[in-house]
Design a protein around this motif. Sequence first.
Motif, PDB file in Angstrom:
ATOM      1  N   LYS A   1      56.232  38.589  41.482  1.00  0.00           N
ATOM      2  CA  LYS A   1      55.790  37.427  40.419  1.00  0.00           C
ATOM      3  C   LYS A   1      54.529  37.958  39.843  1.00  0.00           C
ATOM      4  O   LYS A   1      53.631  38.146  40.593  1.00  0.00           O
ATOM      5  CB  LYS A   1      55.920  36.078  40.939  1.00  0.00           C
ATOM      6  CG  LYS A   1      57.432  35.844  40.998  1.00  0.00           C
ATOM      7  CD  LYS A   1      57.348  34.265  41.181  1.00  0.00           C
ATOM      8  CE  LYS A   1      58.768  33.715  41.306  1.00  0.00           C
ATOM      9  NZ  LYS A   1      58.932  32.104  41.459  1.00  0.00           N
ATOM     10  N   ILE A   2      54.210  37.513  38.507  1.00  0.00           N
ATOM     11  CA  ILE A   2      53.075  37.434  37.743  1.00  0.00           C
ATOM     12  C   ILE A   2      52.184  36.395  38.362  1.00  0.00           C
ATOM     13  O   ILE A   2      52.789  35.277  38.257  1.00  0.00           O
ATOM     14  CB  ILE A   2      53.021  37.505  36.579  1.00  0.00           C
ATOM     15  CG1 ILE A   2      53.659  38.971  35.951  1.00  0.00           C
ATOM     16  CG2 ILE A   2      51.621  37.476  35.875  1.00  0.00           C
ATOM     17  CD1 ILE A   2      54.005  38.919  34.547  1.00  0.00           C
ATOM     18  N   GLY A   3      50.958  36.553  38.728  1.00  0.00           N
ATOM     19  CA  GLY A   3      50.019  35.440  39.067  1.00  0.00           C
ATOM     20  C   GLY A   3      50.217  34.541  40.583  1.00  0.00           C
ATOM     21  O   GLY A   3      49.756  33.779  40.851  1.00  0.00           O
ATOM     22  N   VAL A   4      50.859  35.188  41.287  1.00  0.00           N
ATOM     23  CA  VAL A   4      51.194  34.642  42.553  1.00  0.00           C
ATOM     24  C   VAL A   4      51.212  35.629  43.822  1.00  0.00           C
ATOM     25  O   VAL A   4      51.730  36.700  43.986  1.00  0.00           O
ATOM     26  CB  VAL A   4      52.739  34.065  42.948  1.00  0.00           C
ATOM     27  CG1 VAL A   4      52.774  33.245  44.195  1.00  0.00           C
ATOM     28  CG2 VAL A   4      53.029  33.181  41.841  1.00  0.00           C
ATOM     29  N   ALA A   5      49.809  35.641  44.448  1.00  0.00           N
ATOM     30  CA  ALA A   5      49.731  36.583  45.453  1.00  0.00           C
ATOM     31  C   ALA A   5      49.723  35.777  47.063  1.00  0.00           C
ATOM     32  O   ALA A   5      49.398  34.479  47.034  1.00  0.00           O
ATOM     33  CB  ALA A   5      48.165  36.960  45.373  1.00  0.00           C
ATOM     34  N   THR A   6      49.958  36.576  47.980  1.00  0.00           N
ATOM     35  CA  THR A   6      50.202  36.053  49.193  1.00  0.00           C
ATOM     36  C   THR A   6      48.851  36.187  50.147  1.00  0.00           C
ATOM     37  O   THR A   6      48.607  37.478  50.314  1.00  0.00           O
ATOM     38  CB  THR A   6      51.492  36.725  49.882  1.00  0.00           C
ATOM     39  OG1 THR A   6      52.562  36.455  49.074  1.00  0.00           O
ATOM     40  CG2 THR A   6      51.628  36.220  51.203  1.00  0.00           C
ATOM     41  N   GLY A   7      48.270  35.157  50.668  1.00  0.00           N
ATOM     42  CA  GLY A   7      47.164  35.263  51.380  1.00  0.00           C
ATOM     43  C   GLY A   7      47.635  34.716  52.819  1.00  0.00           C
ATOM     44  O   GLY A   7      48.776  34.399  53.078  1.00  0.00           O
TER      45      GLY A   7
ATOM     46  N   SER B   1      37.823  33.690  53.010  1.00  0.00           N
ATOM     47  CA  SER B   1      38.621  34.818  53.165  1.00  0.00           C
ATOM     48  C   SER B   1      39.787  35.116  52.324  1.00  0.00           C
ATOM     49  O   SER B   1      40.571  36.003  52.344  1.00  0.00           O
ATOM     50  CB  SER B   1      39.422  34.516  54.801  1.00  0.00           C
ATOM     51  OG  SER B   1      40.069  33.757  54.761  1.00  0.00           O
ATOM     52  N   ALA B   2      39.986  33.911  51.392  1.00  0.00           N
ATOM     53  CA  ALA B   2      40.863  33.909  50.285  1.00  0.00           C
ATOM     54  C   ALA B   2      40.337  34.862  49.002  1.00  0.00           C
ATOM     55  O   ALA B   2      41.003  34.676  48.017  1.00  0.00           O
ATOM     56  CB  ALA B   2      41.499  32.712  49.801  1.00  0.00           C
ATOM     57  N   GLY B   3      39.057  35.353  49.063  1.00  0.00           N
ATOM     58  CA  GLY B   3      38.538  35.885  47.990  1.00  0.00           C
ATOM     59  C   GLY B   3      39.341  36.994  47.481  1.00  0.00           C
ATOM     60  O   GLY B   3      39.488  37.152  46.080  1.00  0.00           O
ATOM     61  N   VAL B   4      39.723  37.882  48.085  1.00  0.00           N
ATOM     62  CA  VAL B   4      40.588  39.299  47.574  1.00  0.00           C
ATOM     63  C   VAL B   4      41.973  38.551  46.998  1.00  0.00           C
ATOM     64  O   VAL B   4      42.489  38.991  45.973  1.00  0.00           O
ATOM     65  CB  VAL B   4      40.681  40.194  48.689  1.00  0.00           C
ATOM     66  CG1 VAL B   4      39.467  40.973  49.133  1.00  0.00           C
ATOM     67  CG2 VAL B   4      41.686  39.822  49.948  1.00  0.00           C
ATOM     68  N   THR B   5      42.505  37.552  47.678  1.00  0.00           N
ATOM     69  CA  THR B   5      43.901  36.822  47.080  1.00  0.00           C
ATOM     70  C   THR B   5      43.658  36.351  45.834  1.00  0.00           C
ATOM     71  O   THR B   5      44.722  36.525  44.812  1.00  0.00           O
ATOM     72  CB  THR B   5      44.439  35.972  48.070  1.00  0.00           C
ATOM     73  OG1 THR B   5      44.170  36.514  49.466  1.00  0.00           O
ATOM     74  CG2 THR B   5      45.682  35.630  48.004  1.00  0.00           C
ATOM     75  N   MET B   6      42.520  35.870  45.536  1.00  0.00           N
ATOM     76  CA  MET B   6      42.253  35.057  44.466  1.00  0.00           C
ATOM     77  C   MET B   6      42.001  36.066  43.175  1.00  0.00           C
ATOM     78  O   MET B   6      42.534  35.961  41.964  1.00  0.00           O
ATOM     79  CB  MET B   6      41.221  34.035  44.395  1.00  0.00           C
ATOM     80  CG  MET B   6      41.220  32.967  45.426  1.00  0.00           C
ATOM     81  SD  MET B   6      39.773  31.846  45.273  1.00  0.00           S
ATOM     82  CE  MET B   6      40.671  30.355  46.081  1.00  0.00           C
ATOM     83  N   ALA B   7      41.238  37.146  43.566  1.00  0.00           N
ATOM     84  CA  ALA B   7      41.037  38.223  42.436  1.00  0.00           C
ATOM     85  C   ALA B   7      42.202  38.713  42.095  1.00  0.00           C
ATOM     86  O   ALA B   7      42.710  39.127  41.040  1.00  0.00           O
ATOM     87  CB  ALA B   7      39.963  39.162  43.017  1.00  0.00           C
ATOM     88  N   THR B   8      43.124  39.090  43.174  1.00  0.00           N
ATOM     89  CA  THR B   8      44.623  39.890  42.794  1.00  0.00           C
ATOM     90  C   THR B   8      45.340  38.757  41.960  1.00  0.00           C
ATOM     91  O   THR B   8      45.868  39.414  40.879  1.00  0.00           O
ATOM     92  CB  THR B   8      45.411  40.004  44.140  1.00  0.00           C
ATOM     93  OG1 THR B   8      44.433  40.823  45.226  1.00  0.00           O
ATOM     94  CG2 THR B   8      46.475  40.762  43.859  1.00  0.00           C
TER      95      THR B   8
ATOM     96  N   ALA C   1      50.646  40.989  52.175  1.00  0.00           N
ATOM     97  CA  ALA C   1      49.690  39.893  52.432  1.00  0.00           C
ATOM     98  C   ALA C   1      48.165  40.543  52.381  1.00  0.00           C
ATOM     99  O   ALA C   1      48.192  41.886  52.694  1.00  0.00           O
ATOM    100  CB  ALA C   1      50.025  39.132  53.570  1.00  0.00           C
ATOM    101  N   MET C   2      47.387  39.602  52.058  1.00  0.00           N
ATOM    102  CA  MET C   2      45.930  40.222  52.257  1.00  0.00           C
ATOM    103  C   MET C   2      45.004  39.155  52.780  1.00  0.00           C
ATOM    104  O   MET C   2      45.168  38.018  52.546  1.00  0.00           O
ATOM    105  CB  MET C   2      45.630  40.638  50.795  1.00  0.00           C
ATOM    106  CG  MET C   2      45.571  39.796  49.710  1.00  0.00           C
ATOM    107  SD  MET C   2      45.767  40.418  47.916  1.00  0.00           S
ATOM    108  CE  MET C   2      47.465  40.670  47.776  1.00  0.00           C
TER     109      MET C   2
END
Length: 547
Positions: free
Chosen positions: A342-348, A427-434, A450-451
């Motif tokens: 999906k666009i705009g939904v990343a798994t952290g 720790s969710a920094g990379v997930t938000m950026a993605t 997941a990241m």
Amino acid sequence: VYQNRLKKLKVSRDVREELEKHIKRLSQMHPESAETAVMRNYLDWMFSLPWNKSTVDNLDLTKAKAILDEDHYGLEKVKERIIEYLSVRKLSKRIKGPILCFVGPPGVGKTSLGRSIARALGRKFIRMSLGGIRDEAEIRGHRRTYVGAMPGRIIQGIRRCSSNNPIFMLDEVDKVGADFRGDPSSALLEVLDPEQNHSFRDHYLGVPFDLSKVMFITTANLIDPIQPALRDRMEIITIPGYTEEEKLQIALRHLIPKQIKEHSLTSKMISFSPAAVKKIISLYTREAGVRNLEREIAAVCRKVARRVAEGKKGKVRITTQNIEKFLGPPRIFRDQLLKKDKIGVATGVAWTASGGEILFVEASKMKGKGNLLLTGSLGEVMKESAQAALSYARAHTQEFGINPQLFSEYDFHIHIPEGAIPKDGPSAGVTMATSLISVCTERKVRWDVAMTGEITLRGNVLPVGGIKEKVLAAQRAGVKKMILPAANRKDLIDIPAAVKRKMEFVFVEDIKSVFNEALVPPFQAPSKKGMKQDKSPSAALEHPENG
């Protein structure tokens, strides 16, 4: 009588002189005076202490290891430390007792571990709870000038076990209070210092008592509330929460047999399938330890005990199909992975006191003026991570093919579901950026990736904590690929080999490597900074210089 007992007593010269002085004073007193009773009480205490009585240590390393393994599953670091102490004790009789501090969440077996260590070493065991203690006299005792004066609880415990080398457990050392009666933490500094405790002075005794042979073990849920000087004197051993597999083994080996026995049942009346126990762990409990798991098993045993008491015959087999009849509907909602990109939904992944959890970071854009809206009960550090991710995206518009006008004509909204639960940390920094870059470039995020990692304005990915719990949470949820900071490569040593075989790990130093692994289609072929690891467990440690 006291003179005869003194002749048999082996004590230092200072103690002998003190005893002789008090015996002489007692002989000159009137038998019915109040002072005589105080003096007799003092002498009784002095003669009842184990000045030179020690239990013999069990120096059979194999037997000690077998006892530790029999009582507790896992906890390898603690067991290794105890066996090391025994090994040195076997070679040298002069070794001082270590001062260990077990730190971990409730229910992981810190207190019961102390009892198990005493059994393995063949020593007496004393437990003293420090929770809520506010009076320094609890540790050091009262001076004899007070009516009803007594030694402190350290000396009382030593007398009770009649040995000068017991295992002495000081429970809940992080919950010690302090008020106008003194600070017990400061009084503990002498007790827990190997350089000083060979001459510990209790106010009541008035003479030094040797505590250097005592093995002190303290326990705490949190390390921060412990006074820094006290913390410095102890060897900290962190006991993390149990994994799902470890809980399963603990339940099958220890909890289920214990509860069946406590409810007067037998293995002919009740049995649990491993799958049913797994279901109880995942859908009825959410904890780092196993206390609630034991309560749920006890609840099942009670229902079966009632059935037996009513005269119903036949063995009850607890399976995944009938567990809800005994415990009701599942109480824990577990996040399920998305089943498509999906666009705009990343798994952290996030660390919690009860283990790891997966979380979804959702981002969307709408017409506006370039504002950033953050929802989901986020803490200050998390909000700053989101701001850093947006600034990075704005600074690299050309590189990612983003129209610069987008940031002035649209507002961005980042939301992390389960809004009632407070969330914080970098720790969710990379997930938000993605998720932000996904929205800006209209690229989908892979559902099975997941990241975790902290992001800087330059796009560097910094290491984070709780890797073991996070990886296990991702594996439970069905994640196939895990993106981790390169500096966290060393933490893979704590992860079970079975988990490493099921997942692919990618170690990154730069956020662009994250985008290339997580977005579909990627911007370019993965760079060398995206140090990819194969699925073999040994590969985690092949290039330690990269970590």
